[in-house]
Enzyme design. Structure first.
Site, PDB file in Angstrom:
ATOM      1  N   LYS A 185      22.360 -10.241 -18.038  1.00 20.42           N
ATOM      2  CA  LYS A 185      23.782  -9.936 -18.232  1.00 20.42           C
ATOM      3  C   LYS A 185      24.093  -8.818 -17.254  1.00 20.42           C
ATOM      4  CE  LYS A 185      26.817  -7.799 -19.922  1.00 20.42           C
ATOM      5  NZ  LYS A 185      27.784  -7.110 -19.024  1.00 20.42           N
ATOM      6  N   GLU A 261      16.172   2.671 -19.092  1.00 20.15           N
ATOM      7  CA  GLU A 261      16.421   3.679 -18.054  1.00 20.15           C
ATOM      8  C   GLU A 261      17.864   4.128 -18.243  1.00 20.15           C
ATOM      9  OE1 GLU A 261      15.334   1.921 -14.277  1.00 20.15           O
ATOM     10  OE2 GLU A 261      13.219   1.928 -14.801  1.00 20.15           O
ATOM     11  N   CYS A 295      21.911   7.593 -11.124  1.00 15.04           N
ATOM     12  CA  CYS A 295      21.437   8.282 -12.322  1.00 15.04           C
ATOM     13  C   CYS A 295      20.563   9.484 -11.985  1.00 15.04           C
ATOM     14  CB  CYS A 295      20.663   7.310 -13.200  1.00 15.04           C
ATOM     15  SG  CYS A 295      19.248   6.609 -12.323  1.00 15.04           S
ATOM     16  N   GLU A 397      26.788  14.095 -18.609  1.00 19.13           N
ATOM     17  CA  GLU A 397      26.676  13.319 -17.366  1.00 19.13           C
ATOM     18  C   GLU A 397      28.072  12.891 -16.912  1.00 19.13           C
ATOM     19  OE1 GLU A 397      25.368   9.174 -17.440  1.00 19.13           O
ATOM     20  OE2 GLU A 397      23.959   9.624 -15.830  1.00 19.13           O
TER      21      GLU A 397
HETATM   22  P1  NAD Z   1      26.862   0.972 -19.460  1.00 18.63           P
HETATM   23  O1  NAD Z   1      25.877   1.420 -20.459  1.00 18.63           O
HETATM   24  O2  NAD Z   1      28.294   1.161 -19.748  1.00 18.63           O
HETATM   25  O3  NAD Z   1      26.703  -0.591 -19.167  1.00 18.63           O
HETATM   26  C1  NAD Z   1      25.473  -1.117 -18.723  1.00 18.63           C
HETATM   27  C2  NAD Z   1      25.388  -2.578 -19.138  1.00 18.63           C
HETATM   28  O4  NAD Z   1      25.323  -2.660 -20.546  1.00 18.63           O
HETATM   29  C3  NAD Z   1      26.583  -3.415 -18.714  1.00 18.63           C
HETATM   30  O5  NAD Z   1      26.108  -4.677 -18.307  1.00 18.63           O
HETATM   31  C4  NAD Z   1      27.386  -3.514 -20.002  1.00 18.63           C
HETATM   32  O6  NAD Z   1      28.202  -4.663 -20.073  1.00 18.63           O
HETATM   33  C5  NAD Z   1      26.275  -3.592 -21.023  1.00 18.63           C
HETATM   34  N1  NAD Z   1      26.639  -3.165 -22.379  1.00 18.63           N
HETATM   35  C6  NAD Z   1      27.527  -2.225 -22.758  1.00 18.63           C
HETATM   36  N2  NAD Z   1      27.535  -2.103 -24.109  1.00 18.63           N
HETATM   37  C7  NAD Z   1      26.632  -2.994 -24.595  1.00 18.63           C
HETATM   38  C8  NAD Z   1      26.197  -3.331 -25.904  1.00 18.63           C
HETATM   39  N3  NAD Z   1      26.667  -2.733 -26.985  1.00 18.63           N
HETATM   40  N4  NAD Z   1      25.230  -4.275 -26.027  1.00 18.63           N
HETATM   41  C9  NAD Z   1      24.709  -4.878 -24.936  1.00 18.63           C
HETATM   42  N5  NAD Z   1      25.104  -4.601 -23.672  1.00 18.63           N
HETATM   43  C10 NAD Z   1      26.048  -3.664 -23.499  1.00 18.63           C
HETATM   44  O7  NAD Z   1      26.446   1.684 -18.101  1.00 18.63           O
HETATM   45  P2  NAD Z   1      27.193   1.611 -16.694  1.00 18.63           P
HETATM   46  O8  NAD Z   1      28.464   2.379 -16.824  1.00 18.63           O
HETATM   47  O9  NAD Z   1      27.221   0.210 -16.221  1.00 18.63           O
HETATM   48  O10 NAD Z   1      26.175   2.409 -15.734  1.00 18.63           O
HETATM   49  C11 NAD Z   1      26.196   3.785 -15.582  1.00 18.63           C
HETATM   50  C12 NAD Z   1      25.146   4.445 -16.446  1.00 18.63           C
HETATM   51  O11 NAD Z   1      23.870   3.891 -16.140  1.00 18.63           O
HETATM   52  C13 NAD Z   1      25.004   5.930 -16.203  1.00 18.63           C
HETATM   53  O12 NAD Z   1      24.850   6.585 -17.434  1.00 18.63           O
HETATM   54  C14 NAD Z   1      23.708   6.037 -15.413  1.00 18.63           C
HETATM   55  O13 NAD Z   1      23.060   7.273 -15.507  1.00 18.63           O
HETATM   56  C15 NAD Z   1      22.916   4.930 -15.984  1.00 18.63           C
HETATM   57  N6  NAD Z   1      21.853   4.485 -15.070  1.00 18.63           N
HETATM   58  C16 NAD Z   1      20.570   4.888 -15.307  1.00 18.63           C
HETATM   59  C17 NAD Z   1      19.549   4.522 -14.432  1.00 18.63           C
HETATM   60  C18 NAD Z   1      18.105   4.966 -14.647  1.00 18.63           C
HETATM   61  O14 NAD Z   1      17.242   4.455 -13.939  1.00 18.63           O
HETATM   62  N7  NAD Z   1      17.828   5.873 -15.557  1.00 18.63           N
HETATM   63  C19 NAD Z   1      19.828   3.710 -13.349  1.00 18.63           C
HETATM   64  C20 NAD Z   1      21.144   3.321 -13.137  1.00 18.63           C
HETATM   65  C21 NAD Z   1      22.157   3.709 -14.017  1.00 18.63           C
HETATM   66  O1  6OD Z   2      14.578   3.251  -7.531  1.00 23.86           O
HETATM   67  C1  6OD Z   2      14.525   2.588  -8.575  1.00 23.86           C
HETATM   68  O2  6OD Z   2      13.590   1.796  -8.804  1.00 23.86           O
HETATM   69  C2  6OD Z   2      15.579   2.709  -9.573  1.00 23.86           C
HETATM   70  N1  6OD Z   2      15.446   1.976 -10.688  1.00 23.86           N
HETATM   71  C3  6OD Z   2      16.619   3.558  -9.356  1.00 23.86           C
HETATM   72  C4  6OD Z   2      17.654   3.817 -10.277  1.00 23.86           C
HETATM   73  C5  6OD Z   2      18.583   4.724  -9.934  1.00 23.86           C
HETATM   74  C6  6OD Z   2      19.670   5.083 -10.808  1.00 23.86           C
HETATM   75  O3  6OD Z   2      20.842   4.997 -10.605  1.00 23.86           O
END
Ligand code: NAD
Ligand code: 6OD
Length: 500
Positions: A185, A261, A295, A397
């Site tokens: 998804k 993550e 992130c 964040e």
């Molecule tokens: P989000 O959590 O809003 O959405 C991520 C995904 O989850 C989307 O596909 C969304 O449709 C789905 N989703 C939302 N609610 C859901 C539910 N209740 N059940 C199932 N699926 C659901 O995140 P975003 O805004 O797309 O991305 C930004 C966030 O992602 C930031 O907080 C960022 O720090 C984090 N992020 C973390 C990493 C990491 O490696 N730690 C990497 C990339 C992004």
């Molecule tokens: O480098 C990666 O493998 C990874 N998962 C990065 C994620 C970055 C966050 O936004």
């Protein structure tokens, strides 16, 4: 390249090897972050679509993919990796349209990581050892206990919008190499490259049903239906911490394992012994790459007091030199935010920062952009100073192009300030003193510490965060462990002259 010129206007799910619209017939519009133009009318999936996708994935798992010899699976995944390299231009164009990220970034990091994310896990699986424990049974027979890693089944893959192709391949590489099938998804903001990936996989001979893609939203939509589906054996999710929390509740039903993550509020730390220009450039990357939507990014920057004023001056000058504009222009450093909604969220934090006492060192002023980009979701990179530790701006964040610069005096002080967060994802430390770097690496509670670098990746290493930043690790052996079940086999031989 004009958005929409080479792309058809309808984007469908990929289920069991076929492009299919939503069972409900519903669609949602996906717009281009840089121009505001509508790129796609995307199939809006729900429970029936997810159910069809999970059934297809289960059938492929029990059928062609699950029965395939591992070396044959590896050969097909290798062919997929080669084809992703070959299709790099198409993927690049699609990723830029979806995200608005500059071609320099998408072409330098996101798209090349696709093939790399498959190759690393194919290689690791080839050389992976199972464990064995020879012993003797009470009747004197030889016994060999050994482990087998077996695939889990159908993996639910939920991705965010900030690094869509990097992220989906980061999960599919190991999940498929381990013999699982997947239902993906993608984020509703970035539906295209996951769809292309599924189509390209079919073209290289990966059987229908191995990679299924269902579009839609999260809560009450395709995302929730996927994590609630009883046939989904495990869930890998990257996104916001509070979404992770909702997914974890759904996964508790059926006791399904999760790999998360999540978000971060990462500190950048600069000591006075550094090469100032290198540190300025490194911290600016950490703060502003992908318009601050990474992130791992540093929204809190601590600079040792003797160089603070000089650092601030050069950092502000560097920030003001970033080229903002057309993502397809090779000179562009900085693109728009992903959506109008996200820009509004970030702007609310910009207002909060000022209310909390921030001095705006650069940012805020209006952008002059060509007419074609006027409806994009632009926001200038913004630098603050003067925010108090514990302020909301320095603890929540933001996920936008901003950071606060603050001076510090001692190592212990900066460690305490870096740790003053419930997140625990990453930190970037700049110093020439190896001993000090090691002390900080030991003391700062994060999953990833970069010294004199930021987001420099070796894909064999564990990747993940602690606290609010995640559960578990992916990367290298850790991914192979998450996407497999471990089975212990106890093989008893015959005692001398005996029978079974
Ligand atoms: P989000 O959590 O809003 O959405 C991520 C995904 O989850 C989307 O596909 C969304 O449709 C789905 N989703 C939302 N609610 C859901 C539910 N209740 N059940 C199932 N699926 C659901 O995140 P975003 O805004 O797309 O991305 C930004 C966030 O992602 C930031 O907080 C960022 O720090 C984090 N992020 C973390 C990493 C990491 O490696 N730690 C990497 C990339 C992004
Ligand atoms: O480098 C990666 O493998 C990874 N998962 C990065 C994620 C970055 C966050 O936004």
């Amino acid at each position: 390249m004009t958005p929409g010129e080479r792309l058809p206007g309808l984007l469908d799910h990929v289920i069991d090897g076929r492009s299919v619209p939503a069972a409900s017939g519903r669609r949602f519009a996906k717009t281009h972050p840089a121009t505001g133009e509508t790129l796609w009318q995307v199939a809006e999936g729900g429970r029936p679509d997810v159910d069809a996708a999970v059934r297809a994935a289960r059938a492929a798992f029990e059928g062609p993919w699950g029965r395939m010899r591992p070396d044959e699976r590896a050969r097909l995944l290798q062919a997929l990796a080669d084809r992703l390299d070959h299709e790099a231009d198409r993927l690049l164009e699609a990723e830029i349209h979806d995200t608005g990220k500059p071609v320099k970034l998408a072409g330098g990091i996101d798209i090349p990581r696709g093939a790399a994310n498959f190759r690393v896990f194919i290689d690791l699986l080839r050389t992976r050892h199972e464990r064995a424990w020879p012993s003797t049974a009470p009747d004197g027979a030889p016994v060999l206990n050994y482990t087998l890693h077996v695939p889990k089944g159908v993996i639910g893959v939920i991705c965010p919008w900030n690094l869509p192709f990097l992220n989906v391949t980061w999960k599919l590489g190991p999940a498929l190499a381990c013999g699982n099938t997947v239902v993906v998804k993608p984020s509703e903001e970035t539906p295209t490259t996951a769809t292309l990936l599924a189509q390209i996989a079919l073209e290289v001979g990966i059987p229908p049903g191995v990679i299924n893609v269902v579009h839609g939203y999260g809560p009450g939509s395709a995302g929730a239906a996927l994590v609630e589906h009883p046939e989904v054996a495990a869930i890998t999710f990257t996104g916001e911490t509070r979404t992770g929390s909702a997914i974890m509740k759904a996964a508790a039903e059926g006791v399904r394992p999760v790999s998360f993550e999540l978000g971060g509020k990462n500190a950048g730390i600069v000591f006075a012994d550094v090469d100032l220009d290198a540190a300025v450039e490194g911290i600016a990357r950490a703060a502003f790459l992908n318009s601050g939507q990474v992130c791992l990014g540093a929204e809190r920057v601590y600079v040792e007091r003797p160089i603070f004023e000089r650092f601030v001056e050069r950092f502000v000058a560097h920030t003001e030199r970033l080229v903002i504009g057309d993502p397809f222009d090779p000179s562009t450093d900085f693109g728009p935010l992903i959506s109008a909604e996200h820009r509004e969220k970030v702007k609310r934090y910009f207002a909060l920062a000022k209310a909390e006492g921030a001095a705006v060192l650069t940012g805020e002023s209006a952008l002059e952009l060509p007419e074609r980009l006027a409806r994009g979701h632009w926001l200038r990179p913004t630098v603050w100073s003067g925010l108090a530790d514990g302020s909301r701006t320095l603890t929540e964040e933001i996920f936008g192009p901003c950071c606060n610069l603050a001076p510090f005096d001692t190592e212990d002080e900066v460690i305490a300030r870096a740790n003053a967060t419930r997140y625990g994802l990453a930190t970037t430390v700049w110093t020439r003193d190896v001993g000090r770097a090691q002390r900080l690496a030991q003391a700062i509670r994060v999953g990833l510490v970069w010294v004199n670098a930021w987001w420099l990746r070796d894909l064999r290493t564990p990747f993940g965060g602690s606290g609010l930043s995640g559960i578990g690790h992916e990367g290298g052996e850790h991914s192979l462990d998450f996407y497999s079940d471990i089975r212990t086999v106890c093989l008893k031989g015959l005692p001398a002259g005996g029978a079974v």
